[in-house]
Design an enzyme around this catalytic site. Structure first.
Site, PDB file in Angstrom:
ATOM      1  N   TRP A 133       0.827  -1.208   0.000  1.00  0.00           N
ATOM      2  CA  TRP A 133       0.000   0.000   0.000  1.00  0.00           C
ATOM      3  C   TRP A 133       0.862   1.259   0.000  1.00  0.00           C
ATOM      4  CZ3 TRP A 133      -1.004   3.142   4.656  1.00  0.00           C
ATOM      5  CH2 TRP A 133      -0.158   2.819   5.721  1.00  0.00           C
ATOM      6  N   ASP A 134       2.184   1.082   0.215  1.00  0.00           N
ATOM      7  CA  ASP A 134       3.116   2.212   0.174  1.00  0.00           C
ATOM      8  C   ASP A 134       2.955   3.016  -1.114  1.00  0.00           C
ATOM      9  OD1 ASP A 134       3.964   0.172   1.889  1.00  0.00           O
ATOM     10  OD2 ASP A 134       6.071   0.689   1.716  1.00  0.00           O
ATOM     11  N   LYS A 186       3.283   0.304  16.083  1.00  0.00           N
ATOM     12  CA  LYS A 186       4.469   0.218  15.239  1.00  0.00           C
ATOM     13  C   LYS A 186       4.627   1.462  14.381  1.00  0.00           C
ATOM     14  CE  LYS A 186       6.577  -2.567  11.563  1.00  0.00           C
ATOM     15  NZ  LYS A 186       6.393  -3.682  10.614  1.00  0.00           N
ATOM     16  N   GLN A 187       3.512   1.915  13.806  1.00  0.00           N
ATOM     17  CA  GLN A 187       3.554   3.029  12.869  1.00  0.00           C
ATOM     18  C   GLN A 187       2.237   3.781  12.910  1.00  0.00           C
ATOM     19  OE1 GLN A 187       3.848  -0.289  10.111  1.00  0.00           O
ATOM     20  NE2 GLN A 187       2.786   0.975   8.619  1.00  0.00           N
ATOM     21  N   GLU A 198       0.881  -2.610  12.257  1.00  0.00           N
ATOM     22  CA  GLU A 198       1.046  -4.061  12.219  1.00  0.00           C
ATOM     23  C   GLU A 198       1.316  -4.663  13.588  1.00  0.00           C
ATOM     24  OE1 GLU A 198       4.023  -4.584   9.219  1.00  0.00           O
ATOM     25  OE2 GLU A 198       2.854  -3.459   7.758  1.00  0.00           O
TER      26      GLU A 198
END
Length: 791
Positions: A371-372, A602-603, A498
């Protein structure tokens, strides 16, 4: 974790210079110095090939199939994966000086400098070397991958004899150059315990044809399992003292052009090497062979000087819009330009193929796209290189049959796009982080919406966007359900974070699905005949609107923040204070079970939702949410710092935003993640542009127009950036107290500045004041996870 050793890059505005050879950082510099055009990728290996960390020559979407082993299988698990492979290496030019190989590990190295020039798109290398026998030479090479002739790379290689040895009788030194094409190179081993690493595949190319000519050769190979055919061709032009000889031989996996010349001190032997690459899953051997021979003929017709001039013209035009200027931090200025350059390289000539997470700089993540691409890379390319963005979305449309089949396997309607792939099939062997991350479908829809807004391209909306929007809207309508209270729920999914999987009503996912459903309904109503051909009727459109209106967006009334997903804020918080620094990233040191049931991020997830869907939050909610998630986000993903920079700026934390921008921009130049040798972090590179434009520029892009709300951190005196908007080119220049907007070309336009309407035409720039910055309560990161410092 930041490595103890860093390469020595000088800080310069338009180049990345390595003034001395640093063997300890060679893997990193091979990635930083990689050249690509989105079709061909050449790692920044030394011309002679050794020493190296990872030899790398890649063709976009050229892959081999590999099995996906499971300890326990399950229905719907992908059975095989796809891995990008190292194709025929044409970078190699070996040099012998009176029978002694030019090898930096022997003899005396007087000078070694490499320079990546972002304005010319070339990698230049200058070496002064004395052989063990006392022969001294200067070697200069200039390498390029053409942005104008898609199949072409080229190298200009020059050797000047400085000293032919004490026993020279006046004849000079005997130079032998061996210019090669090598297939099935031996690759180094990797650490199989790190799931971020790629799967190494050796000897996957079966030889089909090898032909040698007077000054070059062609090799054709086919992959053993995927059945893809590739061809590599080389040709040479030689300039030097009279009497040089050129010969070529070729076998199945090796072609070599040998150039022999007697060169006196002060004389130079110069070789131009042209390379052409092509591949196909359908075309015959003669067709692929002829393709590369035609491409190399065109390159020779253009000539080295012509290729360099074309490259310069292409990049001059690109940088005229794309350049980001930063006054007050020279290192950040350099890093942001490098980031923009690598994003361009990743997508410029991909032309309806995917944009891998590492670009074509290495085989990290097996060369997969995630998806980046849509969420990070295309938010840059739609504004700076819109044709490349359109091609990337057209590639998504081309793999719709695979996505339809995947949805059917999962018992869903519409299209379930793969979490990670090269050619359209799901390649993730861990379904909680792969299949369950359905938000990728809405990310694609968001990229369509943003691209149409940025370009005004209604033909694209009809020809590419509509089918993508219908397919993804149908996915959401079948994946979610109305509960007894009438809320539309999307349960058991994984959002961007994630470290939290299989959650109910992830806010990011629900908000993105809501936008997807609304926009699909809008576009279907706008193009009723085309929608009808896809089987869309008014009842289905109404069901999309109903689901969007009823979408459940959890909110914690007690904490007055949005939980990342339903019940998330009730989980136990991770014990950050007693987590050793060496245990990051956590996924390599703790079981997912422990991560999934605690509050550790995580992000950016909920924070990313605020960046993309600011309309869904009040200003107070944004500030409270940002503060809350700052305290539990560890940034074990390189995708996080850029998003946190954007939202730090939008919530008034301008100096923190500046620190996060630096972390995102320097992730590879400083190897902050410790894995740049596996390839550049292209999404983080793209995120630096977003941090500047969406963060400090306060830019918001909607179908009804642009708006800006700029602000500057205290460490910088000026930021300027450009973009393309619906056929126009705009330049924005921000100083501490005011901002200048300039229309460089295109029709007059209107936009908003801190909510106030502004008219812009081509007569003169418009300068307006920036409102005073309000004081905001400082925020804190988890213990030991503040933005990573420099130096």
């Amino acid at each position: 974790m930041k490595p103890e050793h860093l390469p020595t890059f000088t800080v310069e505005p338009w180049v990345v210079r390595e003034p001395r050879l640093d063997l300890d950082a060679m893997g990193q510099t091979e990635s930083v110095f990689a050249l690509s055009n989105g079709h061909i990728g050449l790692r920044g290996n030394l011309d002679e090939g050794e020493p190296h960390v990872l030899p790398g020559t890649y063709l976009n979407s050229f892959y081999e199939v590999r099995p996906l082993p499971y300890a326990e299988g399950g229905y719907g698990f992908p059975e095989s994966g796809q891995s990008i492979i190292n194709v025929t290496n044409g970078k190699l030019i070996r040099l012998l000086v009176d029978d002694e190989p030019f090898d930096l590990r022997y003899g005396t190295l007087g000078r070694h400098e490499r320079v990546l020039d972002m304005r010319s798109g070339t990698l230049q290398r200058d070496v002064e070397w004395e052989s063990p026998a006392g022969r001294a030479v200067k070697v200069r090479s200039t390498r390029m991958v053409s942005l104008t002739q898609r199949a072409i790379a080229a190298i200009c290689y020059e050797v000047e004899v400085v000293h032919a040895g004490d026993d020279d009788n006046g004849d000079g030194a005997l130079l032998v150059l061996q210019s090669e094409l090598v297939a099935n190179e031996q690759l180094p081993g990797r650490n199989p315990d790190d799931p971020r690493l790629e799967t190494a595949l050796d000897n996957v190319l079966e030889p089909e044809q090898s032909r040698a000519g007077d000054s070059g050769a062609t090799l054709v190979h086919r992959t053993r399992q995927s059945g893809l055919r590739c061809a590599a061709a080389m040709e040479h032009e030689v300039f030097g003292p009279d009497g040089f000889e050129v010969s070529t031989d070729a076998n199945e996996d090796l072609a070599r052009t040998t150039i022999i010349a007697r060169v006196k001190p002060g004389e130079t032997l110069k070789v131009i090497k042209y390379l052409a690459y092509g591949w196909s899953s359908r075309r015959s051997l003669p067709a692929v062979y002829d393709q590369v021979r035609a491409a190399i003929a065109a390159a020779r017709y253009t000539g080295w000087d012509g290729l360099v001039a074309q490259q310069q013209e292409y990049l001059d035009d690109f940088w005229a819009t794309a350049d980001v200027e930063i006054d007050g931090d020279a290192e950040l200025q350099q890093a942001v330009r490098l980031a923009t350059f690598h994003v361009l390289q990743a997508g410029a000539r991909a032309e309806r193929r995917c944009i891998p997470a590492k670009g074509l700089t290495a085989d990290g993540y097996d060369g997969h796209t995630f998806w980046d691409t849509e969420t990070f890379c295309l938010q840059v390319l739609s504004f700076l290189a819109p044709d490349a963005a359109a091609d990337a979305l057209a590639w998504r449309k081309s793999i719709l049959p695979n996505a339809f089949a995947r949805a059917e396997t999962l018992g869903l309607k519409g299209a379930a796009f793969p979490w990670r792939t090269i050619r359209g099939d799901e390649c993730s062997g861990y379904w909680p982080a792969g299949t369950a991350a359905f938000h990728i479908n809405a990310d694609i829809a968001d990229a369509v919406k943003r691209h149409v807004a940025a370009t005004g391209d209604t033909d694209f909306e009809l020809e590419v966007g509509l089918e993508l929007l219908v397919a993804t809207a149908r996915l959401w309508r079948s994946l979610g359900n109305h509960d007894s209270a009438g809320n539309f729920r999307i349960d058991g999914v994984t959002g961007p974070d994630e470290y939290s999987a299989i959650a109910d009503n992830n806010v990011y996912t629900n908000l993105m699905a809501q936008q997807n459903l609304r926009y699909a309904a809008e576009v279907a109503a706008k193009h009723p005949r085309a929608a009808g051909r896809l089987g869309v009727d008014s009842e289905e459109v109404a069901s999309w609107r109903d689901a969007a209106t009823a979408m459940l967006i959890p909110y914690d009334e007690r904490l007055r923040v949005h939980p990342q997903s339903e019940g998330f804020t009730d989980h136990q918080r991770w014990d950050f204070e007693h987590t050793p620094a060496e245990n990051y990233p956590l996924l390599l040191n703790y079981p997912y079970f422990e991560l999934y049931r605690t509050q550790v991020v995580k992000q950016a997830d909920l924070v990313l939702a605020m960046q993309i869907r600011p309309d869904a939050f009040t200003d107070d909610q944004m500030r409270r949410n940002f503060a809350y998630y700052e305290g539990i986000t560890v940034r074990d993903s390189s995708l996080s710092a850029c998003t946190q920079s954007v939202m730090a700026a939008r919530t008034g934390h301008l100096d923190l935003a500046y620190q996060y921008l630096a972390e995102a921009a320097l992730v590879d130049m400083h190897d902050l993640a410790g894995n740049t040798d596996h390839g550049m972090h292209i999404a983080s590179m793209a995120g630096t542009w977003a941090a500047v434009t969406l963060g400090f520029g306060g830019m918001r892009c909607e179908l009804d127009g642009l708006s800006f709300a700029p602000g500057l951190p205290s460490s910088l005196s000026r930021i300027a950036f450009g973009l393309k908007w619906q056929g126009r080119r705009i330049r924005v220049s921000i100083t501490p107290d005011e901002v200048e907007y300039q229309l460089l070309d295109g029709a007059p336009m209107r936009f908003r500045h801190h909510g106030e309407p502004i008219a812009l035409d081509d007569e003169q720039p418009v300068t307006v004041a920036i409102p005073p910055q309000e004081w905001v309560e400082p925020v804190e990161q988890p213990y030991g996870r503040a933005p990573r410092s420099r130096g």
